[in-house]
Design a protein around this motif. Structure first.
Motif, PDB file in Angstrom:
ATOM      1  N   THR A   5       0.835  -1.181   0.000  1.00  0.00           N
ATOM      2  CA  THR A   5       0.000   0.000   0.000  1.00  0.00           C
ATOM      3  C   THR A   5       0.879   1.243   0.000  1.00  0.00           C
ATOM      4  O   THR A   5       1.699   1.430   0.897  1.00  0.00           O
ATOM      5  CB  THR A   5      -0.900   0.005   1.250  1.00  0.00           C
ATOM      6  N   THR A   7       0.070   4.444   0.403  1.00  0.00           N
ATOM      7  CA  THR A   7      -0.315   5.439   1.402  1.00  0.00           C
ATOM      8  C   THR A   7      -0.518   4.758   2.736  1.00  0.00           C
ATOM      9  O   THR A   7      -0.790   3.556   2.805  1.00  0.00           O
ATOM     10  CB  THR A   7      -1.620   6.142   0.971  1.00  0.00           C
ATOM     11  N   GLN A   9      -1.769   3.099   6.091  1.00  0.00           N
ATOM     12  CA  GLN A   9      -2.939   2.346   6.538  1.00  0.00           C
ATOM     13  C   GLN A   9      -2.662   1.988   7.995  1.00  0.00           C
ATOM     14  O   GLN A   9      -1.526   1.608   8.342  1.00  0.00           O
ATOM     15  CB  GLN A   9      -3.116   1.076   5.708  1.00  0.00           C
ATOM     16  N   TYR A  11      -3.936  -0.028  11.736  1.00  0.00           N
ATOM     17  CA  TYR A  11      -4.652  -1.205  12.240  1.00  0.00           C
ATOM     18  C   TYR A  11      -4.725  -1.102  13.762  1.00  0.00           C
ATOM     19  O   TYR A  11      -3.688  -1.017  14.437  1.00  0.00           O
ATOM     20  CB  TYR A  11      -3.924  -2.491  11.834  1.00  0.00           C
ATOM     21  N   THR A  61      -6.652   8.938   6.977  1.00  0.00           N
ATOM     22  CA  THR A  61      -5.954   7.646   7.015  1.00  0.00           C
ATOM     23  C   THR A  61      -6.926   6.557   7.445  1.00  0.00           C
ATOM     24  O   THR A  61      -7.547   6.668   8.513  1.00  0.00           O
ATOM     25  CB  THR A  61      -4.775   7.683   8.002  1.00  0.00           C
ATOM     26  N   PRO A  62      -7.112   5.516   6.647  1.00  0.00           N
ATOM     27  CA  PRO A  62      -8.040   4.454   7.045  1.00  0.00           C
ATOM     28  C   PRO A  62      -7.486   3.656   8.228  1.00  0.00           C
ATOM     29  O   PRO A  62      -6.284   3.375   8.293  1.00  0.00           O
ATOM     30  CB  PRO A  62      -8.156   3.581   5.797  1.00  0.00           C
ATOM     31  N   TYR A 424      -1.187 -10.485   6.495  1.00  0.00           N
ATOM     32  CA  TYR A 424      -0.701  -9.393   5.666  1.00  0.00           C
ATOM     33  C   TYR A 424       0.752  -9.650   5.286  1.00  0.00           C
ATOM     34  O   TYR A 424       1.567 -10.044   6.124  1.00  0.00           O
ATOM     35  CB  TYR A 424      -0.795  -8.063   6.420  1.00  0.00           C
ATOM     36  N   PRO A 439     -13.688  -0.004   7.930  1.00  0.00           N
ATOM     37  CA  PRO A 439     -12.737   1.020   8.400  1.00  0.00           C
ATOM     38  C   PRO A 439     -13.411   2.027   9.322  1.00  0.00           C
ATOM     39  O   PRO A 439     -14.608   2.314   9.189  1.00  0.00           O
ATOM     40  CB  PRO A 439     -12.263   1.687   7.104  1.00  0.00           C
ATOM     41  N   ASN A 441     -12.342   5.818  11.710  1.00  0.00           N
ATOM     42  CA  ASN A 441     -11.351   6.886  11.857  1.00  0.00           C
ATOM     43  C   ASN A 441     -11.370   7.423  13.272  1.00  0.00           C
ATOM     44  O   ASN A 441     -12.332   7.281  13.981  1.00  0.00           O
ATOM     45  CB  ASN A 441     -11.628   8.011  10.860  1.00  0.00           C
TER      46      ASN A 441
END
Length: 441
Positions: A5, A7, A9, A11, A61-62, A424, A439, A441
């Protein structure tokens, strides 16, 4: 291909990572109950408390909400055979008849590129489903099998190591090669350090290599010192006796490999059950490592690995499933059996140590510390999401856990592929068990 990715991300979950071996350090791990992992460009950017890191995220940002789950580095399996997937759980009275009856006929099929490609695809899917993001893999004797493995791995952008098996005696004619290692060298030049692929020089075990092939293998290892070396040693007593007959001039089975220059950093020796104190010391002194394969050792009745003797000698140890003599692709199930083997040998293996052996400990044993096996900033973003409520029994047990140790122990003893919520690799989701997250925020 799964691409990193570009950009950021983030978690949100509980975070577990290691910076030392829990057997030798009191402060060996970091546990953050409500944590945030930030990933960009395939690497970990930050890991810390959610309350501290969340305000620093760029607007928009997710954030994947995995609250109630545990994020750890992806598991690392240091010993298994991809052509043996189709013959897992095959009955036999011991290692040598098991090889003759099932292993060699199964591996014969991997000379067919189409068969090898289909096998590699399934094999990698199974690893990812079980949370394994890096493995040290034996292909078959065929160059096509290694090509298929690396092509499938590269398409998923995985950090994988593997190699074409070398055998030039004491094996069926249809699997016999020679002391000419040009195929292996071609594979090294094409695949080693090509993207995330790494090559392992792979003599199957001493009895199936002539002295000429072992000598050539040592020369190849010296020519390419950052490649891996993988083989088997001292798996069962019949095998050890056979090696003694074939190499009477050598002090021990392990000494055969040292004589030919095959003990060094990034050398991984599977099993190591019937070693003496000198052997364990030589492993430590040369920077070689041990792949402890408990499900395989129990399945074949090979013996019980002595973790305490390895620790006392200072030898590096990691875990391997050893599919297909191993009975599961799951590193959690491998931990389960490693714990029981330790108890039978009179020692105790805490859950924190088991998770260390499957992550940072394995990365260290492969010379990849700082690259994988950690959630430290700058490391490659290979991580998994563990579901402590994956089954009714696991959920009931972890609900009553009074400590992190109890929670991890329940995951190791009761968990399997169902406990892997997501996997991942280089920041890209390559496996997810349940519907996509929502998702926030």
């Amino acid at each position: 291909m799964s691409n990193p990715t570009p950009t950021p991300q983030a978690y949100r979950a509980s975070l577990l990572t290691f910076h030392a071996d829990p057997a030798f350090a009191d402060d060996a791990h970091t546990w953050i109950e409500d944590g945030l992992l930030v990933v960009a460009d395939g690497r970990i950017q930050a890991a810390g408390d959610y309350a501290t890191l969340a305000p620093t995220l760029a607007p928009g940002t997710p954030v994947a909400d995995y609250r109630g789950h545990i994020i750890t580095p992806g598991f690392i399996d240091t010993h298994l055979h991809f052509p043996q997937t189709d013959m897992i759980a095959s009955p036999a009275p011991g290692l040598l008849p098991w090889l003759d009856t099932y292993t060699f006929p199964t591996e014969r099929q991997f000379g067919d590129p189409a068969h090898a490609r289909a096998g590699a695809e399934f094999f990698l899917d199974e690893l990812l489903r079980n949370g394994t993001t890096t493995a040290l893999v034996y292909c078959s004797v065929h160059k096509a099998s290694a090509e298929a493995f690396f092509e499938a791995s590269a398409a998923r952008n995985l950090r994988m190591a593997g190699g074409k098996v070398l055998m030039d005696r004491n094996c069926p004619d249809f699997l016999q090669d020679s002391a000419d290692l040009r195929d292996s060298e071609d594979l090294i030049r094409r695949w080693h350090n090509n993207g995330r692929s790494m090559y392992a020089i792979t003599p199957r075990f001493a009895p199936t290599s002539t002295e000429a092939q072992l000598a050539a293998t040592g020369e190849l290892a010296r020519a390419y010192p950052d490649t891996f070396i993988q083989t088997h040693v001292s798996e069962n007593q019949d095998e050890c006796a056979w090696v003694g007959q074939l190499f009477p001039q050598r002090r021990s089975y392990l000494d055969v490999y040292e004589h030919y220059g095959l003990m060094r950093p990034r050398a991984m020796f599977g099993h190591c059950i019937w070693l003496d104190d000198t052997d364990f010391s030589r492993l430590a002194q040369t920077g070689s490592a041990i792949a402890h394969c408990p499900t395989s050792n129990l399945f074949l009745g090979s013996g019980l690995f002595d973790m305490k003797r390895a620790d006392d000698a200072g030898a590096m140890v990691a875990l391997g499933t050893d599919v297909g003599a191993g009975t599961s692709f799951s590193m959690l199930q491998t931990m389960n059996e490693a714990y029981k083997v330790a108890r039978l040998k009179g020692s105790y293996l805490p859950a924190l140590r088991m998770f260390y052996l499957a992550t940072l400990g394995a990365a260290r044993s492969m010379g990849l510390e700082g690259t994988i096996g950690t959630l430290a900033p700058g490391a490659e973003a290979d991580f998994i999401v563990l579901d402590r409520k994956a089954t009714p029994l696991l959920a009931r047990r972890t609900a009553h856990a009074g400590s992190l140790e109890e929670t991890l122990f329940a995951l190791a003893l009761l968990g399997d592929d169902r406990a892997i919520r997501a996997t991942y690799a280089a920041g890209a989701c390559v496996h997810e068990r349940s519907p996509a997250f929502t998702p926030s925020n």
